[in-house]
Design a protein around this motif. Structure first.
Motif, mmCIF file in Angstrom:
data_model
loop_
_atom_site.group_PDB
_atom_site.id
_atom_site.type_symbol
_atom_site.label_atom_id
_atom_site.label_comp_id
_atom_site.label_asym_id
_atom_site.label_seq_id
_atom_site.Cartn_x
_atom_site.Cartn_y
_atom_site.Cartn_z
ATOM 1 N N CYS A 1 0.843 -1.201 0.000
ATOM 2 C CA CYS A 1 0.000 0.000 0.000
ATOM 3 C C CYS A 1 0.878 1.252 0.000
ATOM 4 N N SER A 2 0.243 2.405 -0.128
ATOM 5 C CA SER A 2 0.985 3.660 -0.213
ATOM 6 C C SER A 2 0.995 4.423 1.107
ATOM 7 N N ARG A 3 0.609 3.793 2.201
ATOM 8 C CA ARG A 3 0.516 4.475 3.491
ATOM 9 C C ARG A 3 1.850 4.452 4.233
ATOM 10 N N ASP A 4 1.953 5.332 5.211
ATOM 11 C CA ASP A 4 3.100 5.298 6.116
ATOM 12 C C ASP A 4 2.839 4.216 7.163
ATOM 13 N N THR A 5 3.661 3.188 7.170
ATOM 14 C CA THR A 5 3.401 2.034 8.037
ATOM 15 C C THR A 5 4.396 1.895 9.188
ATOM 16 N N LYS A 6 5.384 2.787 9.268
ATOM 17 C CA LYS A 6 6.481 2.620 10.226
ATOM 18 C C LYS A 6 6.033 2.622 11.681
ATOM 19 N N THR A 7 4.957 3.337 11.996
ATOM 20 C CA THR A 7 4.510 3.439 13.390
ATOM 21 C C THR A 7 3.186 2.722 13.636
#
Length: 317
Positions: A125-131
């Motif tokens: 996906c294109s989301r920020d997943t780091k947190t």
């Protein structure tokens, strides 16, 4: 090339190969080539003062025509054209790969490996997943799986059955361009406009077929689809995209997990519309049910499409 083999044999073999092989990581794939081309064009465009809106339209039209011409050329080669047709049809379908990658993330979460799960879901996906915490990873996985059931399988199969491998790759070109450029950010708003609007048109019918197919498959699996029948159409229209909400809302109500809410894109928090029963988190059981539902729906739709194709040919005879 034998037209009977192209019309009937190619879709059947392509679906079988997709189910068995998925997308081998180190095997050449047209989408990767399209992606590299778009990255190169993007880099060139932003180094000039060219009109981004016009650049987006020109890129989409030229790449779509090129994709159609290249595929049509290869499948028209005497004797081996059928093999190319099978390859391009198989490469354009992504249900096997989607289910495999999503199952991998589910397994990582089940084993408590949240860090690797964040990395893996970030590839889908294109989301920020780091947190992301575990609940958000599971919700993101459910949303990605249900939306891409249409974008990655049902819509391209629709164009394969209706118009053949070359037109499947026109759709895939537009869809890939939309997935890379179709964001309403300062950078992509104008450049991705053409792809976003064209993808909305091309995916309009398949997206709605996906929602209906999910419900029918859910009923066949013995799941309670009563709440889905009452609510999913209303939920689907809440989404900014005219198409994404249909498979997502149907899946959310059938399986009983909430989709939508606060999501981070490009470092900014965006509140997405709530789909499905409010407050119901995506448990291991719900995700496994969704994986089974999407896989059976995809294969069921493939069977129905092919039967319709056979039926229409018989009627013409």
């Amino acid at each position: 090339m034998d037209s009977f083999a192209l019309v009937f044999g190619v879709p059947i073999v392509a679906v079988i190969l997709d189910s068995i092989l998925g997308d081998p990581q180190h095997f050449p794939h047209p989408v990767r080539l399209i992606g590299k081309t778009l990255n190169m064009i993007e880099s060139m465009v932003f180094k000039t003062n060219i009109n981004l809106h016009a650049a987006g339209w020109c890129t989409m039209i030229i790449l779509s025509l090129a994709a159609w011409a290249i595929v049509q050329l290869f499948i028209s080669i005497p004797y081996i054209g059928l093999l190319f047709a099978i390859y391009f049809a198989y490469a354009g379908l992504a249900l096997g790969c989607l289910v495999k990658e999503c199952q991998h993330v589910v397994n990582l979460l089940d084993n408590g490996n949240i860090t690797t799960a964040r990395t893996s879901i970030g590839m889908l996906c294109s989301r920020d997943t780091k947190t992301m915490d575990e609940d958000n990873i599971r919700r993101t996985l459910a949303e990605t799986l249900s939306e891409n059931l249409n974008d990655g399988f049902i819509a391209p199969l629709f164009y394969l059955i209706l118009l053949g491998p070359a037109w499947l790759w026109v759709y895939k070109t537009v869809s890939t361009m939309d997935s890379m450029w179709g964001y309403k950010t300062d950078r992509y708003r104008d450049l991705g406009y053409a792809a976003a609007k064209t993808d909305d048109i091309l995916a309009y019918i398949p997206a709605r077929l996906s929602g209906v197919a999910l419900m029918l498959t859910g009923k066949w699996m013995g799941l309670d689809i009563t709440a889905c029948q009452k609510n999913y159409a209303n939920d689907a229209t809440k989404m900014e995209s005219p198409n994404a909400g249909w498979p997502m809302a149907a899946a959310a109500w059938i399986v009983g997990g909430q989709m939508g809410g606060k999501t981070i894109y490009f470092g900014k928090v965006k509140s997405k519309p709530i789909l499905g029963p409010i407050g119901k988190v995506w448990t291991q059981k719900r995700l496994n049910t969704l994986l089974t539902l999407c896989q059976k729906t995809g294969l069921g739709v493939a069977g129905v499409f092919i039967l319709c194709l056979v039926g229409s040919s018989v009627i013409r005879l």
